[in-house]
Design a protein around this motif. Sequence first.
Motif, PDB file in Angstrom:
ATOM      1  N   ARG A  22     -46.859 -85.562   1.135  1.00 57.72           N
ATOM      2  CA  ARG A  22     -47.790 -85.674   0.847  1.00 57.72           C
ATOM      3  C   ARG A  22     -49.217 -84.555   0.715  1.00 57.72           C
ATOM      4  O   ARG A  22     -49.885 -84.902  -0.942  1.00 57.72           O
ATOM      5  CB  ARG A  22     -48.664 -86.337   1.930  1.00 57.72           C
ATOM      6  CG  ARG A  22     -47.552 -87.686   2.152  1.00 57.72           C
ATOM      7  CD  ARG A  22     -48.656 -88.209   2.654  1.00 57.72           C
ATOM      8  NE  ARG A  22     -47.721 -90.393   3.193  1.00 57.72           N
ATOM      9  CZ  ARG A  22     -48.122 -90.985   4.506  1.00 57.72           C
ATOM     10  NH1 ARG A  22     -48.725 -90.061   5.375  1.00 57.72           N
ATOM     11  NH2 ARG A  22     -47.413 -91.997   5.388  1.00 57.72           N
TER      12      ARG A  22
ATOM     13  N   LEU B 170     -48.043 -82.746  -2.867  1.00 57.43           N
ATOM     14  CA  LEU B 170     -48.729 -84.301  -3.884  1.00 57.43           C
ATOM     15  C   LEU B 170     -49.838 -84.012  -4.269  1.00 57.43           C
ATOM     16  O   LEU B 170     -50.750 -83.656  -5.615  1.00 57.43           O
ATOM     17  CB  LEU B 170     -48.128 -85.662  -3.455  1.00 57.43           C
ATOM     18  CG  LEU B 170     -46.864 -85.737  -3.779  1.00 57.43           C
ATOM     19  CD1 LEU B 170     -47.138 -87.154  -3.505  1.00 57.43           C
ATOM     20  CD2 LEU B 170     -46.147 -85.235  -5.319  1.00 57.43           C
TER      21      LEU B 170
ATOM     22  N   ARG C 117     -51.205 -79.971  -5.593  1.00 60.09           N
ATOM     23  CA  ARG C 117     -50.419 -80.252  -7.022  1.00 60.09           C
ATOM     24  C   ARG C 117     -50.758 -80.940  -8.068  1.00 60.09           C
ATOM     25  O   ARG C 117     -50.986 -80.664  -9.152  1.00 60.09           O
ATOM     26  CB  ARG C 117     -49.403 -80.050  -7.070  1.00 60.09           C
ATOM     27  CG  ARG C 117     -47.908 -79.310  -6.495  1.00 60.09           C
ATOM     28  CD  ARG C 117     -48.471 -77.384  -6.345  1.00 60.09           C
ATOM     29  NE  ARG C 117     -47.724 -76.648  -5.579  1.00 60.09           N
ATOM     30  CZ  ARG C 117     -48.590 -75.864  -4.727  1.00 60.09           C
ATOM     31  NH1 ARG C 117     -49.602 -75.806  -4.385  1.00 60.09           N
ATOM     32  NH2 ARG C 117     -47.723 -75.199  -3.877  1.00 60.09           N
TER      33      ARG C 117
ATOM     34  N   GLU D  53     -50.419 -84.054  -8.696  1.00 58.32           N
ATOM     35  CA  GLU D  53     -49.464 -84.935  -9.108  1.00 58.32           C
ATOM     36  C   GLU D  53     -50.373 -86.067  -8.863  1.00 58.32           C
ATOM     37  O   GLU D  53     -49.794 -86.451 -10.043  1.00 58.32           O
ATOM     38  CB  GLU D  53     -48.232 -84.761  -7.584  1.00 58.32           C
ATOM     39  CG  GLU D  53     -47.114 -85.275  -8.989  1.00 58.32           C
ATOM     40  CD  GLU D  53     -47.014 -86.784  -8.715  1.00 58.32           C
ATOM     41  OE1 GLU D  53     -47.343 -87.470  -8.122  1.00 58.32           O
ATOM     42  OE2 GLU D  53     -46.345 -87.542  -9.606  1.00 58.32           O
ATOM     43  N   GLY D  54     -50.739 -86.463  -7.910  1.00 60.00           N
ATOM     44  CA  GLY D  54     -51.335 -88.121  -8.095  1.00 60.00           C
ATOM     45  C   GLY D  54     -51.087 -89.241  -7.401  1.00 60.00           C
ATOM     46  O   GLY D  54     -51.420 -90.544  -7.039  1.00 60.00           O
ATOM     47  N   SER D  55     -49.319 -89.670  -7.351  1.00 56.30           N
ATOM     48  CA  SER D  55     -48.648 -90.349  -6.829  1.00 56.30           C
ATOM     49  C   SER D  55     -48.835 -90.277  -5.681  1.00 56.30           C
ATOM     50  O   SER D  55     -47.434 -89.259  -5.103  1.00 56.30           O
ATOM     51  CB  SER D  55     -47.731 -91.130  -7.952  1.00 56.30           C
ATOM     52  OG  SER D  55     -47.060 -90.193  -7.830  1.00 56.30           O
TER      53      SER D  55
END
Length: 173
Positions: free
Chosen positions: A76, A79, A82, A84-86
Motif C-alpha cells: 500500500r 502504491l 508512487r 499509482e492510485g489504485s
Amino acid sequence: MEKEEQKHNPGFLEYVYKLTEGTDLKEALSLSLENIDRIDIAQLKRIGLKTYEAEKWTINKIIQHLIDWERVWCFRAILFARGEGSIPDAHDQEIMAKNSNADELSIERLIEELRVVRQSSILLFDSFNDEILNTNCEFFEYEMPLYAIGYTIAAHQIHHLNIIEERYIPLDQ
C-alpha cells in the motif's frame, strides 16, 4: 464514498501513536527490529503450537500474520508513494491465517523471515523523502499520511508481542 464520510486519522491510529509514542518513524522501525532480535526463540519453541484459548492462533500464525500484514502495508505504501492510485480491496486476516501453513514452519524460520521483512521495510521507508512521507493516503474509509503506515507496522508488532507476552508466555510455566 463521499469525501465527508472519510475518517481522517482513523481510530486505530490513536492506538498506533500510543504504542510508538515518543519515537520518530525511523526510530520506531529500528526499535521494532531490535525487539525481533530479543525474542526468546527457545521459549517459543517450548510453547510450540499451544494456544491460550480454543480457536486462537498459535504463535507461529501470529508471526506469519505480522509478516503478511507488513507486506500488505508496504505494498500500500508503495502504491501511494508512487502515485499509482489504485488500492486493492481489504484483506481478511482470518482467511489469510487459515490458509497459511505457518504451523508447519519452524519458529526460527518465521522469526528470521520477520527480521528480513522488517529490514526491507526500514529500507523502503528510509527511501521516502518528507514529501512522500506526508502524502495523503485515502483507502477504504480511511485517510491518513503515508508515514502512519510505517508507524502502523511498528505498532502492530508491539501489539502482538504484548499478546504473546501476556497470554502465551504463561503457557511455558
